[in-house]
Design an enzyme around this catalytic site. Structure first.
Site, PDB file in Angstrom:
ATOM      1  CG  HIS A 144      -1.734   1.200   1.427  1.00  0.00           C
ATOM      2  ND1 HIS A 144      -3.027   1.327   0.968  1.00  0.00           N
ATOM      3  CD2 HIS A 144      -1.454   2.384   2.050  1.00  0.00           C
ATOM      4  CE1 HIS A 144      -3.503   2.503   1.296  1.00  0.00           C
ATOM      5  NE2 HIS A 144      -2.554   3.172   1.958  1.00  0.00           N
ATOM      6  CD  GLU A 145       1.971   3.309   3.751  1.00  0.00           C
ATOM      7  OE1 GLU A 145       2.112   4.407   3.180  1.00  0.00           O
ATOM      8  OE2 GLU A 145       1.028   3.072   4.533  1.00  0.00           O
ATOM      9  CG  HIS A 148       0.182   6.055  -0.545  1.00  0.00           C
ATOM     10  ND1 HIS A 148      -0.929   6.727  -1.014  1.00  0.00           N
ATOM     11  CD2 HIS A 148      -0.194   5.496   0.641  1.00  0.00           C
ATOM     12  CE1 HIS A 148      -1.926   6.591  -0.165  1.00  0.00           C
ATOM     13  NE2 HIS A 148      -1.510   5.835   0.849  1.00  0.00           N
ATOM     14  CD  GLU A 223      -4.746   6.466   2.232  1.00  0.00           C
ATOM     15  OE1 GLU A 223      -4.482   5.272   2.484  1.00  0.00           O
ATOM     16  OE2 GLU A 223      -3.874   7.347   2.114  1.00  0.00           O
TER      17      GLU A 223
END
Length: 290
Positions: A144-145, A148, A223
């Site tokens: 997920h990071e 980003h 997100e």
């Protein structure tokens, strides 16, 4: 409530602090001394609006290391650290970005990514996250990071914040000028009066809240996209769904306010929250799989 207040204050601070500096330096007075020049004002607003946002972006990585107490893993000291570095490298290669710096910080479950450039970013995870989740779930959070970073979310949010700040500065001063002109009709003076100063201060605050709502909405959308990005990096959605479900039963640790939009949140807030509720994120991933 604390996170909401900090989020709004962060957005307002850029406009208010730089606006006060401009007033102290006489820039506002120069613009309004002989009538409002809209072209000059818009240029001034853009400098003020984007200035703070860009400076914040450029110093985001060193500030993150300092404020969160991140210990960078230069040479893994154990198998867990080696696994974290290898996982970040695997995802970075798959996402087509440069290898980010990798770090660990003490605290309750949380993680974040930050940095001004895709190929020179930082991914950090907390000790609480490593201790409270399975490896597959931690892997999903790391994905997920990395997503980003690959999506350019730090730059995108900076641009959005800069645009919002610019409109706040511009509109508050235009309205302030009109109010002051109406209050001082027929009166001769060389600069703006009390009507201008009071109106711009009030509108800086009110419009700043509106800007914070818009920025928060954009933040929530990124997100959802990072969740999908993690699922794509892992090749399946279930690990990210499991990680979100696990996080829903935890209390995420507090990050310094400058990092909150990049970390894990429990969904508290709604309109001012930078992260959607966990249930909505899980539902979005489940629906995308159908």
């Amino acid at each position: 409530m604390k996170r909401i207040v900090l989020f709004v204050v962060t957005n307002l601070a850029v406009v208010l602090v730089l606006g006060i500096m401009a007033r102290l330096l006489g820039v506002d007075r120069f613009l309004t001394a002989n009538g409002l020049n809209y072209t000059s004002l818009l240029f001034f607003a853009a400098i003020i609006g984007f200035g703070g946002a860009i400076i914040s972006l450029l110093i985001s990585k060193p500030m993150a290391k300092w404020s969160a107490g991140v210990q960078i893993i230069d040479q893994p000291r154990n198998a867990d650290e080696a696994w974290i570095v290898d996982t970040v490298r695997k995802f970075a290669d798959k996402a087509g970005i440069g290898m980010p710096e990798v770090g660990i910080f003490e605290g309750e479950p949380n993680a974040f990514a930050t940095g001004a450039f895709k190929n020179n970013a930082l991914v950090a995870v907390s000790t609480g996250l490593l201790q409270g989740m399975t490896r597959e779930e931690v892997e999903a959070v790391i994905g997920h990071e990395v997503a980003h970073i690959a999506n350019g979310d730090m730059v995108t949010m900076t641009l959005i914040q800069g645009v919002m700040n610019t409109f706040v500065v511009f509109l508050s001063r235009v309205v302030g000028y009109l109010v002051d002109s109406w209050l001082s009709r027929g009166e001769q003076r060389s600069g703006p009066g009390i009507g201008y100063w009071v109106t711009t201060i009030v509108l800086d605050i009110l419009l700043g809240f509106v800007a914070a709502l818009i920025v928060a909405w954009f933040s929530r959308q990124r997100e959802f996209r990072a969740d999908r990005g993690a699922a794509e990096l892992m090749g399946r959605r279930q690990p990210m769904i499991n990680a979100l479900a696990r996080l829903g039963g935890m209390v995420p640790g507090d990050l310094p306010k400058g990092l909150q939009s990049m970390g894990i949140h429990s969904g508290l807030g709604k309109m001012f929250s930078s992260h959607p509720p966990i249930e909505e994120r899980i539902a979005a991933l489940q629906n995308a799989a159908k």
